[in-house]
Design a protein around this motif. Structure first.
Motif, mmCIF file in Angstrom:
data_model
loop_
_atom_site.group_PDB
_atom_site.id
_atom_site.type_symbol
_atom_site.label_atom_id
_atom_site.label_comp_id
_atom_site.label_asym_id
_atom_site.label_seq_id
_atom_site.Cartn_x
_atom_site.Cartn_y
_atom_site.Cartn_z
ATOM 1 N N LEU A 782 0.858 -1.178 0.000
ATOM 2 C CA LEU A 782 0.000 0.000 0.000
ATOM 3 C C LEU A 782 0.898 1.232 0.000
ATOM 4 O O LEU A 782 1.763 1.371 0.858
ATOM 5 N N ILE A 783 0.682 2.102 -0.970
ATOM 6 C CA ILE A 783 1.505 3.307 -1.088
ATOM 7 C C ILE A 783 0.605 4.517 -0.918
ATOM 8 O O ILE A 783 -0.345 4.709 -1.693
ATOM 9 N N GLU A 784 0.883 5.316 0.089
ATOM 10 C CA GLU A 784 0.081 6.527 0.296
ATOM 11 C C GLU A 784 0.607 7.644 -0.574
ATOM 12 O O GLU A 784 1.817 7.902 -0.632
ATOM 13 N N ILE A 785 -0.301 8.304 -1.250
ATOM 14 C CA ILE A 785 0.028 9.388 -2.164
ATOM 15 C C ILE A 785 -0.517 10.677 -1.566
ATOM 16 O O ILE A 785 -1.716 10.970 -1.662
ATOM 17 N N GLY A 786 0.335 11.424 -0.921
ATOM 18 C CA GLY A 786 -0.075 12.660 -0.271
ATOM 19 C C GLY A 786 1.088 13.225 0.507
ATOM 20 O O GLY A 786 2.153 12.609 0.626
ATOM 21 N N PRO A 787 0.913 14.414 1.104
ATOM 22 C CA PRO A 787 2.042 15.098 1.743
ATOM 23 C C PRO A 787 2.349 14.640 3.154
ATOM 24 O O PRO A 787 3.337 15.094 3.733
ATOM 25 N N ARG A 788 1.521 13.801 3.744
ATOM 26 C CA ARG A 788 1.837 13.253 5.063
ATOM 27 C C ARG A 788 1.089 11.936 5.244
ATOM 28 O O ARG A 788 0.137 11.646 4.517
ATOM 29 N N GLY A 789 1.527 11.141 6.209
ATOM 30 C CA GLY A 789 0.924 9.844 6.433
ATOM 31 C C GLY A 789 -0.404 9.935 7.154
ATOM 32 O O GLY A 789 -0.453 10.358 8.309
ATOM 33 N N VAL A 790 -1.489 9.537 6.506
ATOM 34 C CA VAL A 790 -2.824 9.533 7.096
ATOM 35 C C VAL A 790 -3.505 8.186 6.820
ATOM 36 O O VAL A 790 -3.926 7.483 7.738
ATOM 37 N N LEU A 791 -3.596 7.836 5.544
ATOM 38 C CA LEU A 791 -4.370 6.663 5.158
ATOM 39 C C LEU A 791 -3.693 5.360 5.547
ATOM 40 O O LEU A 791 -4.376 4.365 5.830
ATOM 41 N N LEU A 792 -2.382 5.337 5.575
ATOM 42 C CA LEU A 792 -1.702 4.111 5.992
ATOM 43 C C LEU A 792 -1.993 3.808 7.460
ATOM 44 O O LEU A 792 -2.124 2.645 7.854
ATOM 45 N N GLN A 793 -2.102 4.854 8.258
ATOM 46 C CA GLN A 793 -2.468 4.658 9.669
ATOM 47 C C GLN A 793 -3.893 4.119 9.774
ATOM 48 O O GLN A 793 -4.177 3.225 10.576
ATOM 49 N N ILE A 794 -4.776 4.665 8.949
ATOM 50 C CA ILE A 794 -6.158 4.182 8.936
ATOM 51 C C ILE A 794 -6.197 2.712 8.519
ATOM 52 O O ILE A 794 -6.886 1.883 9.129
ATOM 53 N N ALA A 795 -5.437 2.376 7.468
ATOM 54 C CA ALA A 795 -5.414 0.993 6.988
ATOM 55 C C ALA A 795 -4.865 0.054 8.056
ATOM 56 O O ALA A 795 -5.356 -1.063 8.239
ATOM 57 N N ALA A 796 -3.829 0.519 8.774
ATOM 58 C CA ALA A 796 -3.247 -0.317 9.826
ATOM 59 C C ALA A 796 -4.235 -0.552 10.957
ATOM 60 O O ALA A 796 -4.368 -1.670 11.472
ATOM 61 N N ARG A 797 -4.962 0.507 11.349
ATOM 62 C CA ARG A 797 -5.941 0.357 12.427
ATOM 63 C C ARG A 797 -7.092 -0.553 12.010
ATOM 64 O O ARG A 797 -7.602 -1.329 12.803
ATOM 65 N N GLY A 798 -7.497 -0.454 10.736
ATOM 66 C CA GLY A 798 -8.620 -1.256 10.270
ATOM 67 C C GLY A 798 -8.266 -2.700 9.981
ATOM 68 O O GLY A 798 -9.148 -3.553 9.916
ATOM 69 N N GLY A 799 -6.962 -2.977 9.777
ATOM 70 C CA GLY A 799 -6.530 -4.351 9.536
ATOM 71 C C GLY A 799 -7.038 -4.957 8.242
ATOM 72 O O GLY A 799 -7.160 -6.183 8.131
#
Length: 998
Positions: A782-799
């Motif tokens: 999973l590669i987040e495309i944006g200026p800071r990490g947001v969605l990867l944290q969401i993906a990690a929390r959601g499993g």
């Protein structure tokens, strides 16, 4: 004749293993002459052959596993063939090419090799003749093996014109390049002194030096000393080499070959023929001989040969000229390398032109006065000769015992401007560019070995910028299955990283073998991730990102009336206003995605969170850049006109926990469902404050989001109405697109105005969309495309994708080009083959020298007594060499056969396996190939891993029939589909036995 560039070199000569060692030997006036090694023969038994010569150390070493050659075939191969294969690999690497990149191309191979000692030594005992010996002793196979193992389809031929063989091979290779038969050619020669026989012939002819040393043009010259040697050059047409930006050692300006014809003896030299071949070569090169600064002569050190050659050289190069023509012969350092003599001289000359200094000639202090060198306008070099500025020219001669003469004319490489910053030391105050240094190898152990070699080589360089060195590694060191990659800025960092990786016992932490290709999903961040100066570090470091951000800026500017690029890079605080924030975030998302795709990272699926869906749609091909830019600017302007007073909060609660609170506050809604316990609420600020207090009282985490409006709530209705009036040109996505509006994959629904109007006011169904994306494409990354990490944290929390690796090319304010480089490095380690060139600015695209591949030295094949045992034909059915499975082994078959994959997972399928059929197959494979049984695992592939060929398959057929008599006769055609692996063959034979017994 057209010009041919020498772009790659590899060689091994006595006392000089490698190009640099060869040059060092020449410059210090060293010699590689030693007593005859006991491994070759006992010199006391053959005094007429002499007791000394030039011998390559470790000439018996061959990394057969690397070249997928079975131990039995390696033992049967002529040592000439074994030396040529790794030499060819290293030469191509030196030419700046990953050898695997040339597979399937019409690359030509031209090899000079004389005699046939291996065949005489091994084929004379007719009782032991085998097909492997037949192919292993063929001179023609010297070139053909290279073409076969490298999968080259151009001309491939061995040349035997005695001592001129390798220079004739170069001449033929140049001709093939000029006629278009090939675009790249390997040319050179090889010689191994396998027996005293030819030395005895020289002695009987009066041509053998008493001390085993050639003393060319010396008063002490008394004959020939025999020597080993192998050398290959990589040739390209000059215009092609220049266009490719290759390093060029020297240029072959012209060459010629002729024959003595009927002279004073078939093995005697002929002055007039030598003179004619010189004239012909200079005529073809378009060069007057008096321009030639030095000639690498044939120079055997025989009285007659030296006298005839000097007369011919003087007639062509001599008076009148202002400065005598320097002559010399590398045979003084090495001895006579026979079939490799011409390439030894050619490589010496090319290196001299490259370094602009000609090594001194050994024995020049005792010049033979009878040669009358001064009178003939010639001189021996008693000390190294510096070459002047500008083009320098040189000649190389090689004459065969049977009268085939060759001469080549070489010139120094054309001067090409070196781009500033392409390598070397760091400019004071400059920030070094980021590169990714790569190393690959065929096994984990080989990877560690080569990491150490690269670390040692880089440590020997002055500390400085590493980008150009990294680029060269990407071109050369990326073709093998076990991979290492690290992003670095300078050589000091690189040495540290290489040594650290080499010291790791488990290469999986930094390097390993990918078993497939990565499957990437791009997750585009939405509003709330913006900040002044976002991606500024990446913009500074990465020309590719700068280019794509400029594309987005150009598309947005007509609608926005301002430059988002200047706003982003300049750290403008207006980036928090929706009017600018939304176009700026879109530009960043677009530029990051395009940067990755330009580097060869193609997403298997995309997802955008809220505003991120616009850049996701462009990446998926559903919207054009211009169309998306217009819509995003319109969206930002509409949002900016909304009344203030709204906001958003992130909670660690699920929708069911929030239902009562939302019912009590009619103006608030669940704006984003990011995960089972990850919900964002949107609404009036006062209502959000009341909800925050109640949730905090229940122990539920709450965090306000840095947004000025209640996005994805009824308060967005005016903006939605404005978007609904737009006309949108859209298309079905070419890349799978997960819609966070619908919470599923987008199928046939158009991304029209209605979609974007609903998208701004309806909730973001992130969790459902991500689940659909994972189910659709099964991403490994999973590669987040944006200026800071947001969605990867969401993906990690959601499993939703727990096994996927998370990557972010620009994870926050401190990000530079290093994070982008690490993203590409991680994907390379996982199996991606990036488009490396796009990572580097033009000033870093220069060729840098790298340490050659270090092959394994664990396996040796030489001793003839050992050879007789290991190269013996596989045992026949009547007399197997190792115990066969019992004749009734198949009666013990279980009612249901075991799954082969389980046997493979258990490790080696050798003698201890409880599967009698697999046991018999393993023993048969080990016998035919000469492998130790423990190496023959169930998942081993016959061709790629075990080095089998069609001859061995026939032998294997006989072996399995003998070991498994209840299977009966099996045709090769029946076996072919089962030859995927050892386990697959065992499964096939088990089925055949069951079928024939029923």
């Amino acid at each position: 004749m057209g010009d041919i560039a020498i772009v790659g070199i590899d060689c091994t000569f006595p006392g000089a293993a490698g190009v640099q060692a060869y040059w060092d030997l020449l410059m210090r006036g060293g010699a590689g002459i030693t007593p005859v090694p006991a491994q070759r023969w006992d010199a006391r038994d053959f005094p007429a052959a002499g007791g000394s010569g030039g011998f390559i150390d470790d000439a018996d070493v061959f990394d057969s596993d690397f070249f997928s050659v079975t131990p039995r075939e390696a033992a049967a191969m002529d040592p000439h063939h074994r030396l040529l294969l790794p030499c060819a690999w290293r030469a191509l690497e030196d030419a700046g090419r990953a050898p695997g990149d040339l597979a399937g191309t019409e690359t030509g191979v031209f090899v000079g090799v004389m005699g046939g000692e291996w065949g005489r030594l091994t084929m004379s005992d007719l009782a032991r003749v085998t097909p492997l010996l037949g192919s292993g002793s063929s001179a023609g196979m010297a070139a053909n093996r290279i073409s076969y193992h490298f999968n080259f389809t151009g001309p491939s031929l061995a040349v035997d014109t005695a001592c001129s063989s390798s220079l004739v091979a170069v001449h033929l290779a140049a001709s093939a390049l000029l006629t278009g038969e090939c675009d790249t050619a390997l040319a050179g020669g090889v010689n191994i002194v396998l027996s005293p026989s030819l030395g005895m012939v020289y002695g009987q002819l009066g041509l053998a030096a008493a001390d085993g040393r050639c003393k060319p043009f010396s008063a002490d010259a008394d004959g020939i000393g025999r020597s080993d040697g192998v050398g290959l050059v990589v040739l390209r047409r000059l215009e092609d080499a220049l266009a490719d930006g290759r390093r060029i050692y020297a240029v072959l300006r012209g060459s010629a070959v002729n024959q003595d014809g009927r002279s004073n003896g078939v093995i005697a030299p002929n002055r007039w023929s030598q003179q004619r071949v010189l004239d012909s070569a200079y005529r073809r090169a378009g060069i007057a001989p008096d321009r030639v600064a030095f000639v690498e002569a044939h120079g055997t050190g025989t009285v007659l040969g030296d006298a005839i050659e000097c007369a011919a050289l003087g007639a062509v190069h001599g008076v009148p000229r202002e400065t005598p023509c320097a002559i010399g012969s590398v045979k003084g350092n090495l001895g006579h390398t026979e079939g490799a003599a011409g390439i030894a001289g050619l490589i010496k000359t090319a290196l001299a032109l490259h370094h602009r200094i000609v090594p001194a000639s050994l024995f020049a202090d005792r010049e033979n006065p009878q040669l009358r060198l001064g009178e003939r306008g010639l001189r021996l070099l008693k000390s190294p000769m510096r070459l002047p500025r500008g083009e320098s020219l040189a000649g190389v001669s090689s004459f065969g015992m049977g009268g085939t003469n060759a001469h080549a004319v070489l010139g120094s490489a054309p001067r090409t401007p070196r781009t500033a910053g392409a390598g070397g030391t760091r400019t004071r105050g400059a920030r070094d560019a980021v590169g990714v240094f790569t190393v690959s190898a065929d096994t984990a152990e080989a990877l560690r070995r080569n990491l150490t070699a690269q670390a040692d080589a880089v440590a020997g360089r002055p500390r400085g910028a590493a980008a150009a060195l990294c680029r060269s590694s990407n071109l050369v060191k990326t073709g093998l299955p076990h991979r290492f990659a690290v992003p670095v800025r300078d050589t000091g960092e690189l040495v540290t990283a290489l040594r650290r990786a080499a010291a790791l016992q488990d290469t999986a932490s930094g390097a390993g073998r990918p078993w497939g290709r990565p499957v990437t999903a791009f997750l585009f961040t939405g509003q709330g991730s913006e900040y002044p100066g976002m991606t500024a570090g990446l913009h500074r470091d990465c020309p590719l990102y700068r280019r794509h951000l400029a594309e987005a800026d150009q598309a947005l500017a007509p609608h926005l009336g301002a430059s988002v690029r200047d706003l982003i890079v300049g750290g403008d605080e207006r980036v928090h206003r929706p009017r600018f924030a939304q176009p700026a975030l879109f530009a960043v998302g677009y530029a990051l995605a395009r940067t990755l795709t330009s580097l060869g990272v193609t997403p298997a699926g995309v997802l955008g969170h809220s505003l991120g869906e616009y850049a996701a749609a462009v990446t998926a091909g559903a919207l054009g850049l211009e169309e998306a830019a217009r819509l995003v600017v319109r969206r930002g302007a509409l949002t900016d006109e909304l009344p203030s007073g709204g906001g958003m909060i992130a909670t660690s609660a699920g929708p069911e926990q929030l239902a009562g609170l939302l019912a009590a506050e009619p103006g608030t809604v669940a704006a984003a469902l990011n995960g089972p316990g990850d919900t964002v609420l949107s609404g009036p600020l006062d209502a959000l404050e009341r909800i925050t207090e109640q949730l905090a009282g229940r122990g539920i985490r709450v965090r306000p989001l840095p947004v000025p409006y209640a996005f994805h709530s009824p308060r967005m209705a005016p903006a939605a109405a404005g978007l609904r009036t737009e006309t949108v040109r859209c298309a079905p996505p070419a890349v799978p697109l997960a819609s966070t509006r619908y919470g599923r994959m987008l199928r046939h629904e158009p991304l029209d105005a209605g979609y974007w109007a609903g998208q701004i006011e309806e909730p973001v169904l992130m969790d459902s969309a991500l689940g659909a994306l994972v189910a659709e494409v099964a991403p490994t990354h999973l590669i987040e495309i944006g200026p800071r990490g947001v969605l990867l944290q969401i993906a990690a929390r959601g499993g939703r994708a727990p096994a996927a690796e998370h990557l972010h090319p620009c994870p926050g304010p401190g990000a530079t080009g290093m994070e982008l480089a690490e993203t590409v490095a991680a994907l390379y380690r996982a199996g991606l083959d990036p488009l490396w060139e796009e990572l580097y600015a033009p000033e870093h695209r220069s060729a840098e020298a790298l340490a050659p591949y270090v092959f394994s030295s664990a396996r040796r094949s030489w001793d003839r007594e050992t050879f007789v045992q290991t190269a013996r034909p596989p045992a026949t059915a009547a007399t197997p060499a190792t115990p066969a499975a019992p004749a009734d082994a198949l009666t013990a078959l279980p009612a249901e056969r075991p799954e082969p994959s389980r046997g493979a997972a258990a490790g080696p399928a050798g003698p201890d396996t409880d599967d009698p059929v697999l046991h018999a197959v393993v023993r048969a494979v080990a016998e035919v190939g000469g492998h130790p049984p423990e190496r023959v695992v169930a998942e081993a592939r016959f061709y790629e891993d075990l080095g089998f060929d069609s001859v061995m398959i026939m032998q294997l057929k006989n072996q399995v029939e003998a070991r498994l008599p209840r299977v009966g006769e099996v045709s090769v055609q029946e076996m072919l589909p089962a030859l995927r692996s050892v386990g697959a063959l065992a499964e096939f034979l088990r089925d055949a036995a069951v079928a024939r017994s029923s």
